[in-house]
Structure formats: structure tokens, C-alpha cells
Scaffold this active site. Structure first.
Site, PDB file in Angstrom:
ATOM      1  N   SER A 178      -7.935  -3.629  -1.836  1.00 39.24           N
ATOM      2  CA  SER A 178      -8.529  -2.518  -2.589  1.00 39.24           C
ATOM      3  C   SER A 178      -9.930  -2.946  -2.987  1.00 39.24           C
ATOM      4  O   SER A 178     -10.180  -4.140  -3.203  1.00 39.24           O
ATOM      5  CB  SER A 178      -7.710  -2.223  -3.846  1.00 39.24           C
ATOM      6  N   TYR A 234      -3.360  -5.971 -11.150  1.00 33.82           N
ATOM      7  CA  TYR A 234      -3.430  -5.286  -9.857  1.00 33.82           C
ATOM      8  C   TYR A 234      -4.643  -5.767  -9.060  1.00 33.82           C
ATOM      9  O   TYR A 234      -4.531  -6.153  -7.889  1.00 33.82           O
ATOM     10  CB  TYR A 234      -3.517  -3.776 -10.100  1.00 33.82           C
TER      11      TYR A 234
HETATM   12  N1  LIG Z   1      -4.095   5.142  -4.112  1.00 36.75           N
HETATM   13  C1  LIG Z   1      -5.258   4.507  -4.211  1.00 36.75           C
HETATM   14  O1  LIG Z   1      -6.202   5.006  -4.838  1.00 36.75           O
HETATM   15  C2  LIG Z   1      -5.446   3.168  -3.549  1.00 36.75           C
HETATM   16  C3  LIG Z   1      -6.728   2.608  -3.487  1.00 36.75           C
HETATM   17  C4  LIG Z   1      -6.886   1.365  -2.895  1.00 36.75           C
HETATM   18  C5  LIG Z   1      -5.793   0.696  -2.378  1.00 36.75           C
HETATM   19  N2  LIG Z   1      -4.557   1.262  -2.453  1.00 36.75           N
HETATM   20  C6  LIG Z   1      -3.421   0.502  -1.928  1.00 36.75           C
HETATM   21  O2  LIG Z   1      -2.757   1.252  -0.922  1.00 36.75           O
HETATM   22  C7  LIG Z   1      -1.377   0.921  -0.916  1.00 36.75           C
HETATM   23  C8  LIG Z   1      -0.553   2.201  -0.974  1.00 36.75           C
HETATM   24  O3  LIG Z   1      -0.878   2.880  -2.164  1.00 36.75           O
HETATM   25  P1  LIG Z   1      -0.431   4.384  -2.427  1.00 36.75           P
HETATM   26  O4  LIG Z   1      -1.459   4.964  -3.330  1.00 36.75           O
HETATM   27  O5  LIG Z   1      -0.102   5.044  -1.149  1.00 36.75           O
HETATM   28  O6  LIG Z   1       0.909   4.140  -3.276  1.00 36.75           O
HETATM   29  P2  LIG Z   1       2.217   5.054  -3.431  1.00 36.75           P
HETATM   30  O7  LIG Z   1       2.769   4.697  -4.777  1.00 36.75           O
HETATM   31  O8  LIG Z   1       1.921   6.480  -3.124  1.00 36.75           O
HETATM   32  O9  LIG Z   1       3.195   4.508  -2.296  1.00 36.75           O
HETATM   33  C9  LIG Z   1       3.650   3.182  -2.333  1.00 36.75           C
HETATM   34  C10 LIG Z   1       4.925   3.031  -1.527  1.00 36.75           C
HETATM   35  O10 LIG Z   1       5.342   1.670  -1.638  1.00 36.75           O
HETATM   36  C11 LIG Z   1       6.740   1.638  -1.868  1.00 36.75           C
HETATM   37  N3  LIG Z   1       7.093   0.396  -2.568  1.00 36.75           N
HETATM   38  C12 LIG Z   1       6.846   0.064  -3.856  1.00 36.75           C
HETATM   39  N4  LIG Z   1       7.353  -1.143  -4.132  1.00 36.75           N
HETATM   40  C13 LIG Z   1       7.936  -1.592  -2.987  1.00 36.75           C
HETATM   41  C14 LIG Z   1       8.640  -2.772  -2.646  1.00 36.75           C
HETATM   42  N5  LIG Z   1       8.879  -3.748  -3.541  1.00 36.75           N
HETATM   43  N6  LIG Z   1       9.082  -2.918  -1.360  1.00 36.75           N
HETATM   44  C15 LIG Z   1       8.870  -1.934  -0.448  1.00 36.75           C
HETATM   45  N7  LIG Z   1       8.231  -0.786  -0.726  1.00 36.75           N
HETATM   46  C16 LIG Z   1       7.760  -0.621  -1.978  1.00 36.75           C
HETATM   47  C17 LIG Z   1       7.024   2.890  -2.709  1.00 36.75           C
HETATM   48  O11 LIG Z   1       8.405   3.254  -2.640  1.00 36.75           O
HETATM   49  C18 LIG Z   1       6.093   3.900  -2.058  1.00 36.75           C
HETATM   50  O12 LIG Z   1       6.733   4.558  -0.980  1.00 36.75           O
HETATM   51  C19 LIG Z   1      -1.147  -0.019  -2.100  1.00 36.75           C
HETATM   52  O13 LIG Z   1      -1.139  -1.354  -1.666  1.00 36.75           O
HETATM   53  C20 LIG Z   1      -2.349   0.243  -2.976  1.00 36.75           C
HETATM   54  O14 LIG Z   1      -2.667  -0.851  -3.783  1.00 36.75           O
HETATM   55  C21 LIG Z   1      -4.359   2.493  -3.010  1.00 36.75           C
END
Ligand SMILES: NC(=O)c1ccc[n+]([C@@H]2O[C@H](COP(=O)([O-])OP(=O)(O)OC[C@H]3O[C@@H](n4cnc5c(N)ncnc54)[C@H](O)[C@@H]3O)[C@@H](O)[C@H]2O)c1
Length: 272
Positions: A152, A165
């Protein structure tokens, strides 16, 4: 179908693949011809997505996994090998965030050691366990492979109210570099992606927004406003599809010499 990426029949594991970014990545890999493993703790959402992907459960797989648990990760890898005989791509995407302050004078939302451990377990130990488990099969079977770590922008930039985080995301920059040095000689590429502010996913749920707004001394409305007014040169949040497209490219042979680097995808918001 666009064959430029040559992802036809590649087996791609997407951790956290049942929702948000992971879900979008799975959908786009499936339309590029890949066989997708939706690897997630969330059974119902994972199975529903697999049924919806082109080719359904005949072609793709839902694998129940807690990425923070060694036994669970080993079982996931075994299930994928048993079903497809191989893995080609691992996308370490599962991640969680729970906004807290290092010190909260009001004593309401202070980062506990337990929460720290949980965030580190999923976001940092999870990618380690998955990468190790899958890379072992590649080295054992003399196969090539690609690991994509979902970092991120906050990893290098820091994030008010999200120190744990952001620290785990910084670790993914470092792990990408170290694993690239260790695995390059086996023909295994390791890269990362660092999204900035993107459109709404489940990660930004009501509890997340309440806690983050609190840590920043804002109302939820002010926090939402700040997503829009924060300085993004492109003038808008990133779309999930735009992050997924970068994953397609990085996983493909078109990125055959891209290794040990994390791609910033923040609309120019930062260099990090
Ligand atoms: N949303 C943002 O703004 C953003 C920005 C930068 C990076 N990211 C990164 O992108 C990735 C996805 O984020 P998102 O926004 O789609 O999140 P989200 O919460 O929409 O989806 C995350 C998924 O991970 C699964 N999950 C959680 N814990 C788990 C575990 N222990 N084992 C297996 N699966 C697990 C959840 O069930 C869910 O389906 C993350 O690593 C996040 O840090 C997100």
C-alpha cells in the site's frame, strides 16, 4: 479474448479473493483465461464468486484458508496442487486494517498488543506463509512462478491512525526485495503493488471509518470528504479494475524482467 498477456490456463491463487480488490483481480484473471483459486476465510462469498466466474467451479476453485495459519496455508497449497497439478501465480492480497492511535489521551481507541499481533499475523505473516508454501512447490518441481505482494502507498508514507497496518505494508516492500534476491535464480519473479486511495471496498467498512475518523479528530462525513479532496493529481480515487489490470500485467510474461520492485498505483498522489 485478449491473448497479449498469455495468461491462458495459468493457475493464479488470489488470497483474500472473495471481496474487494482480490475479487476484482480474480474476475479479470478469469476473463484473461486464467484458472483462479479464490483463497479466502470467507466461505460463502468465495464460493459465490467461483460460481460467477467464467467457467464456474469446473474451471476455478474456492480454497478456504486463513493466511495467518501455517496448517491452513499448507492445506490450501495441497488442495490447489491436487486439483490443478501446478500453481503459476500467487497474489498475496488478503489484508486487514483496524484504525487505532499509538496513544489515545481519551483512552478509547489505543492500539493494543493483541490488535497489533492480529494485523501483523494477517498482513505480514500471511504473505510469508503463502509465499513459502507455494515457492517450495516451484523449487521442488523446477517450475517458474510469480509472486505479487499487495502493499500500500501507506507502507512508505505512513498513515495517521493506521500505524500497524502501514508498518505491515512497509514490510511487504522489504519482503519483495529480499525474496526477489533469493528466488530470482529459480526463475521466480517477485513484485509488489502499492495502491493509494481506491474506491470503496469491504476494508473501509462502517467500523473502520468510525475508528479512522476518531483517530484523525474528524467526523465520518469529514473523513469521506477528505478522500475526495486529498491531493491526488489524477483528481479521483483509483478504480478496482485499474489495480487489477496492473496485477494482470505484472503476472504476465510482458513483465518478464520486472522483479524486486513495488509498483505505485496512486494516481500520482505520492512517489512511495
Ligand atoms: N482498499 C484500499 O483502499 C486499499 C489500498 C491499498 C492497499 N489495499 C490492500 O489491498 C488488499 C485488499 O484490500 P480490500 O480493500 O480489497 O479489502 P477487503 O476487506 O474488501 O477484502 C479483503 C478480503 O480478505 C479476506 N481475508 C481477511 N483476512 C483473511 C485471512 N486471515 N485469510 C484469508 N483471507 C482473509 C476477507 O475475507 C476479504 O474477502 C489488502 O491487502 C489491502 O491492504 C487496499
Amino acid at each position: 479474448m485478449n491473448n497479449w498477456l498469455e495468461l491462458q490456463d495459468k493457475v493464479a491463487i488470489v488470497t483474500g479473493g472473495a471481496a474487494g480488490l482480490g475479487r476484482e483481480i480474480g474476475i479479470r484473471f478469469a476473463s484473461a483465461g486464467a484458472q483462479v483459486v479464490v483463497a479466502d476465510v470467507s466461505d460463502a462469498a468465495g464460493k459465490t464468486l467461483v460460481a460467477e466466474l467464467e467457467g464456474g467451479a469446473e474451471r476455478h476453485l474456492y480454497a478456504q484458508v486463513d493466511v495467518a495459519d501455517t496448517t491452513s496455508v499448507a492445506a490450501m497449497t495441497d488442495a490447489v496442487i491436487e486439483r490443478f497439478g501446478q500453481v503459476d501465480i500467487l497474489i498475496n492480497n488478503a489484508g486487514i486494517s483496524a484504525p487505532r492511535l499509538l496513544v489515545d489521551p481519551a483512552g478509547q481507541e489505543e492500539l493494543s498488543a493483541e490488535l497489533w499481533d492480529k494485523v501483523v499475523a494477517v498482513n505480514q505473516k500471511g504473505p510469508f506463509l503463502c509465499a513459502q508454501s507455494v515457492a517450495r512447490t516451484w523449487i521442488r518441481d523446477s517450475r517458474q512462478g510469480v509472486i505479487i505482494n499487495m502493499a500500500s502507498e501507506s507502507g512508505l508514507e505512513g498513515s495517521e491512525g493506521q500505524s500497524a497496518y502501514a508498518a505491515t505494508k512497509a514490510a511487504l516492500y522489504s519482503l519483495t526485495r529480499s525474496w526477489a534476491k533469493e528466488l530470482g535464480k529459480y526463475g521466480i519473479r517477485v513484485v509488489g503493488m502499492a495502491p493509494g486511495i481506491i474506491e470503496l471496498t469491504a476494508l473501509r467498512n462502517a467500523e473502520y471509518e468510525r475508528a479512522l475518523a476518531y483517530t484523525r479528530g474528524q467526523t465520518i462525513e469529514e473523513l469521506r470528504e477528505s478522500y475526495a479532496t486529498v491531493s491526488i493529481p489524477m483528481g479521483r480515487p483509483g478504480r478496482l479494475a485499474e489495480i487489477a489490470d496492473a496485477a494482470l500485467f505484472l503476472a504476465s510474461e510482458r513483465a518478464a524482467y520486472v522483479h524486486g520492485t513495488v509498483l505505485n498505483i496512486s494516481g500520482g498522489k505520492s512517489r512511495a
